[in-house]
Scaffold this motif. Structure first.
Motif, PDB file in Angstrom:
ATOM      1  N   LYS A  27       0.840  -1.184   0.000  1.00  0.00           N
ATOM      2  CA  LYS A  27       0.000   0.000   0.000  1.00  0.00           C
ATOM      3  C   LYS A  27       0.876   1.234   0.000  1.00  0.00           C
ATOM      4  O   LYS A  27       2.061   1.199   0.275  1.00  0.00           O
ATOM      5  CB  LYS A  27      -0.906   0.031   1.228  1.00  0.00           C
ATOM      6  N   THR A  50      -1.804  13.583  -6.063  1.00  0.00           N
ATOM      7  CA  THR A  50      -2.169  12.221  -6.474  1.00  0.00           C
ATOM      8  C   THR A  50      -0.932  11.438  -6.847  1.00  0.00           C
ATOM      9  O   THR A  50      -0.106  11.909  -7.635  1.00  0.00           O
ATOM     10  CB  THR A  50      -3.110  12.252  -7.691  1.00  0.00           C
ATOM     11  N   TYR A  53       0.684   6.076 -11.261  1.00  0.00           N
ATOM     12  CA  TYR A  53       0.351   4.659 -11.346  1.00  0.00           C
ATOM     13  C   TYR A  53       1.545   3.768 -11.035  1.00  0.00           C
ATOM     14  O   TYR A  53       1.389   2.604 -10.694  1.00  0.00           O
ATOM     15  CB  TYR A  53      -0.178   4.318 -12.746  1.00  0.00           C
ATOM     16  N   ARG A 142      -5.422  -2.895  -8.678  1.00  0.00           N
ATOM     17  CA  ARG A 142      -4.777  -1.746  -8.065  1.00  0.00           C
ATOM     18  C   ARG A 142      -5.831  -0.646  -7.917  1.00  0.00           C
ATOM     19  O   ARG A 142      -6.435  -0.214  -8.908  1.00  0.00           O
ATOM     20  CB  ARG A 142      -3.624  -1.235  -8.918  1.00  0.00           C
ATOM     21  N   GLN A 144      -6.878   3.111  -6.487  1.00  0.00           N
ATOM     22  CA  GLN A 144      -6.427   4.435  -6.103  1.00  0.00           C
ATOM     23  C   GLN A 144      -7.664   5.266  -5.770  1.00  0.00           C
ATOM     24  O   GLN A 144      -8.617   5.327  -6.555  1.00  0.00           O
ATOM     25  CB  GLN A 144      -5.634   5.105  -7.222  1.00  0.00           C
ATOM     26  N   ASN A 146      -9.200   8.702  -2.903  1.00  0.00           N
ATOM     27  CA  ASN A 146      -8.980   9.740  -1.908  1.00  0.00           C
ATOM     28  C   ASN A 146     -10.062   9.640  -0.841  1.00  0.00           C
ATOM     29  O   ASN A 146     -11.242   9.370  -1.154  1.00  0.00           O
ATOM     30  CB  ASN A 146      -9.020  11.133  -2.533  1.00  0.00           C
ATOM     31  N   SER A 211      -4.760   9.703   0.649  1.00  0.00           N
ATOM     32  CA  SER A 211      -4.740   9.092  -0.689  1.00  0.00           C
ATOM     33  C   SER A 211      -4.336   7.636  -0.557  1.00  0.00           C
ATOM     34  O   SER A 211      -3.280   7.316   0.003  1.00  0.00           O
ATOM     35  CB  SER A 211      -3.766   9.836  -1.601  1.00  0.00           C
ATOM     36  N   ASP A 213      -3.400   4.015  -2.348  1.00  0.00           N
ATOM     37  CA  ASP A 213      -2.861   3.382  -3.560  1.00  0.00           C
ATOM     38  C   ASP A 213      -2.362   2.010  -3.137  1.00  0.00           C
ATOM     39  O   ASP A 213      -1.257   1.882  -2.608  1.00  0.00           O
ATOM     40  CB  ASP A 213      -1.740   4.239  -4.148  1.00  0.00           C
TER      41      ASP A 213
END
Length: 860
Positions: A27, A50, A53, A142, A144, A146, A211, A213
């Motif tokens: 993460k 942000t 990728y 994956r 992503q 907020n 955020s 990811d």
């Protein structure tokens, strides 16, 4: 958040003053303190807030993260006393105690308020979803997104104050690796799927943005549940979808463990919020013969737009292509097996999909007629396609996929059947040329039942059709039979309907196009006795008039629905109701055609007589000047003289060929009273003129009962009449010089004052009687020779006959009398005027005769 701020804008630039970053192998979490004047976290933020990728932060992120890290302080220069050293410990222990007490109080005293605050204030904005790989158990995705808390979304002031205080005290929550199960509560809590969520750290203070990811593995649940939901959605029966998420969540705040809690959350999706199947375009479609006998290959390219922030790689997949059965409740029918190439789907981008399909032998259930119907499922499918309507196919995952396809994917795809509309294609303009040659017409049979095809006129001939082949049809096709129903139009007005119910043999030849021209199919067929029902007599009259008097080719337009039997590599198929349109050029009659018919009477037979009428049969020879042939089962027409009906004529079972036609049997009835009070006089004069060898004409005209049961056709034909020279009789012993003369010669006996005449009767089987004769012979057209008055009946049998000696009263002293004396022992030419009462059976009539150039011999 200020009241004037936007909530979750699509794109924004976020200013930050505090960032907390933690990263593990699974993460990446970034927490950002939001400015009070900034917008709430957008769906897609700029690169300043942000993560990329690839998991690396931009340079600006790294700089800000570095500036937020505390700098190490230097070592103190003075030493504290022992008592002084205890105060920081006491303060730290006091603060920790207060914090623990606050967490305990908040956890057990105000849980409902905190829960309500969390539910209303939490804002999660996904920014990207990428399926990194497909595993044997599921997919690695994956995610992503907020996260932040927005207190302005909480409506209850008390809940908002308690929530803000709680999150200020707790500040951060950290979860351990968690398994989340998603179930369907409305479907017996069927497991829809599971996901493994790695440890996450969430900042709980309002205005801070976290955020996410991370990579998770998503595993499908009960295949039956997925199938039920998918089918209800596809069938439009899914009004809403309720999902229950359940997890055993182990959390801590800082160094304080908060235990493991069972957490559940319900989400309800309305039907109009559930993503639909994306619209797609077929950019290429090609069908050709396959390498194996009895197979075809279809090559299809599809284009669609991915409007979601989702990125994934779709592996090669295998599908079954099915079509509907006869009824909705019937099972679908497998017609082809398809496979897709690997596809890379990018967020908010066009997606190109290549599909290869193999069509093998068509199953019997596809081509067998449905119950209580003449159409099969294939007929229904092709009818929709050829009329421009979307034809529905069904796509289902193959139960026997490629070996590289994971079993769980095969199980899901094979359990769901997706209806796919295939855009139809109208075949307007498919027929490029339509011609009819060697045309043969058959008039209606008067004895046929109204529903019998024989009750209508019929058309036969050779049809040549040139049809354009769609560019996607690149397989061998041969037409073997055709049939059709068609509207026949003239100048955009419907004249009648052509109904070819019986299959007509046909053959076809494929002709490849030149340059940009597409391939064509030339179809030849011989149509035999196709019924033509005249529906508009006025339009038909226009056509007949144009053919008789127009002098130019008449172009009839045909709009047809054609059934076609074809042979393909898949077997014999029937394409039903293929729309076709073309023109039939009909050549007009050559100028002077009516006069060139030249009717001639070969023989006459009297069948019946009354006081006013004669029914007779005649063998007539005519010439057909048109390129058309015809069969006439029955027709009756009126015969007119000077516009007055004098009788009728009937023909039955007549075959008219091109050129001369001999021995046509005609039944006629001479009945002048049909024309009214003056009909008899007109009829008497017409016969007298005809017997005298004058150029007489008769008119033939149809009437409303000319063809029984065909009022429209008769009405149209009755508007026209055909005038012919009276047919010349073939009399026994005719020579070119004496053709059609009823008095062949005469012999005068000078001393006995008598005369005999040689008569030729036009009747071959009946005897004519002369009851009274009053005649005058003239020399040089004006000088009387003598007069004959005779009131005793005598006969004129068939062929040549001699009259009895008729008394002559000489015109002594006249020029004609002197000419007779000079001609004793020789011959002279004379004229004759006579009034004669004739009798034929029961029929009697007084006629007059004017003969010229009669050869007469004079004897003593």
């Amino acid at each position: 958040m200020a009241a004037g701020e936007e909530s979750s804008p699509l794109l924004s630039s976020t200013s930050t003053n505090k960032t907390t970053t933690s990263t593990t192998s699974h993460k990446r979490t970034v927490t950002t303190k939001r400015s009070s004047t900034s917008e709430s976290t957008p769906l897609l933020s700029s690169s300043s807030s942000t993560a990329r990728y690839d998991g690396e932060a931009d340079e600006q992120d790294r700089d800000e993260a570095t500036s937020a890290e505390p700098h190490p302080s230097g070592t103190p220069t003075s030493q504290s006393t022992k008592k002084a050293r205890r105060w920081p410990s006491f303060i730290a222990m006091g603060i920790l105690g207060v914090l623990v007490i606050a967490i305990i109080v908040l956890a057990f005293v105000v849980p409902e308020a905190v829960q309500e605050y969390a539910q209303q204030a939490a804002v999660i904005e996904p920014t990207n979803l990428a399926l990194e790989s497909i595993t044997t158990n599921g997919v690695r995705a994956r995610i992503q997104a907020n996260f932040h808390l927005d207190g302005s979304r909480v409506t209850n002031d008390h809940v908002r104050r308690v929530g803000k205080a709680t999150t200020w005290v707790a500040y951060q929550l950290e979860s351990q690796e968690t398994k989340v199960d998603v179930r369907l509560p409305d479907y017996n809590h069927i497991l829809l799927g599971s996901a493994i969520i790695p440890p996450l750290v969430v900042n709980l203070r309002e205005g801070d943005v976290t955020s996410f990811d991370f990579v998770t593995e998503i595993m499908p649940g009960d295949v039956e549940g997925i199938r039920i939901i998918a089918n209800e959605w596809l069938e439009g029966r899914l009004e809403k979808l309720r999902l229950d998420g359940e997890a055993d969540l182990s959390i801590k705040s800082g160094i304080i463990p908060l235990g493991t809690h069972t957490v559940s959350e319900s989400l309800v999706f309305e039907a109009n919020k559930i993503p639909a199947i994306p619209k797609y375009n077929i950019t290429r479609f090609n069908v050709e013969d396959g390498p194996m006998k009895g197979s075809m290959l279809a090559d299809v390219s599809l284009s669609a737009f991915n409007e979601y922030p989702v990125e994934l790689d779709i592996p090669e997949l295998a599908f079954d292509i099915l079509v509907p059965g006869c009824a909705i409740s019937d099972p679908t029918i497998l017609v082809a097996e398809a496979a897709t190439k690997e596809v890379h789907v990018k967020p908010r981008s066009d997606v190109e999909l290549e599909v290869k399909a193999v069509i093998r032998e068509l199953p019997e259930s596809l081509t067998t007629a449905c119950p209580d119907s003449s159409s099969s499922p294939l007929d229904n499918l092709l009818r929709q396609y050829m009329h421009g309507e979307p034809a529905t196919f069904f796509v289902r995952g193959s139960r026997h996929p490629d070996g590289d396809t994971p079993k769980w994917i095969a199980d899901i795809l094979s359990s769901v059947t997706v209806p796919v509309p295939f855009p139809g294609r109208t075949l307007d303009g498919l027929i490029r040329n339509f011609s009819l040659t060697d045309t043969h017409f058959t008039l209606p049979d008067p004895f046929a039942d109204p529903d019998d095809p024989d009750s209508n006129p019929k058309v036969s001939g050779n049809i040549l059709v040139t049809a354009g082949l769609p560019s996607e049809m690149n397989f061998g096709i041969e037409v073997t039979n055709v049939r059709a129903t068609a509207d026949v139009l003239y100048k955009s007005k419907t004249m009648g309907k052509l109904n070819i119910r019986k299959w007509q043999q046909a053959n076809s030849t494929r002709v490849e196009g030149k340059g940009d021209e597409g391939a064509t199919l030339e179809i030849q067929s011989q149509v035999i006795d196709a019924p033509l029902n005249i529906t508009d007599s006025d339009v038909f009259s226009e056509v007949v008039q144009a053919l008789l008097f127009g002098g130019e080719t008449v172009r009839l337009r045909v709009k047809a629905l054609v059934d076609i039997k074809v042979q393909t590599t898949l077997g014999n198929l029937i394409l039903k109701e293929v729309p076709a349109e073309g023109k039939i050029p009909v050549k007009p009659l050559p100028k002077g055609s009516i006069g060139s018919i030249d009717p001639k009477v070969g023989s006459l037979r009297v069948l019946d007589t009354t006081s006013d009428s004669i029914t007779l049969q005649a063998l007539i020879n005519v010439t057909n000047p048109t390129p058309y042939t015809a069969h006439v089962p029955f027709v009756n027409v009126h015969v007119l003289g000077n516009g007055t009906v004098l009788g009728s004529a009937t023909v039955e079972n007549l075959d008219i060929t091109t050129g001369p036609n001999s021995n046509i049997l005609v039944t006629a009835k001479w009945n002048p009273p049909m024309g009214g009070a003056h009909g008899r006089k007109i009829g008497r004069d017409l016969i007298s003129q005809y017997l005298s060898g004058w150029n007489t004409t008769v008119m033939v005209k149809a009437h409303r009962d000319s063809i029984p049961g065909q009022r429209n056709l008769c009405k149209a034909l009755s508007r026209f009449n055909m005038t012919f020279a009276a047919p010349r009789l073939d009399l026994p012993g005719d020579t070119p010089e004496e053709r059609s003369r009823f008095i062949r010669d005469a012999t005068f006996h000078f001393f006995s004052s008598t005369a005999t005449f040689t008569l030729v009767s036009p009747l071959h089987y009946n005897t004519l009687y002369l009851d009274f004769v009053n005649a005058t012979a003239l020399y040089n057209h004006t000088d009387p020779i003598g007069q004959i008055t005779y009131d005793l009946p005598f006969s004129a049998p068939p062929g040549k006959s001699q009259t009895p000696r008729l008394p002559v009263e000489w015109s002594i002293g006249s020029v004609g009398y002197d000419a007779v004396k000079r001609a004793i022992g020789g011959r002279l030419k004379l004229d004759a005027y006579a009034n004669v009462d004739v009798r034929l059976g029961n029929w009697q009539e007084s006629l007059w005769y004017r003969g010229t150039g009669i050869g007469a011999s004079v004897q003593l």
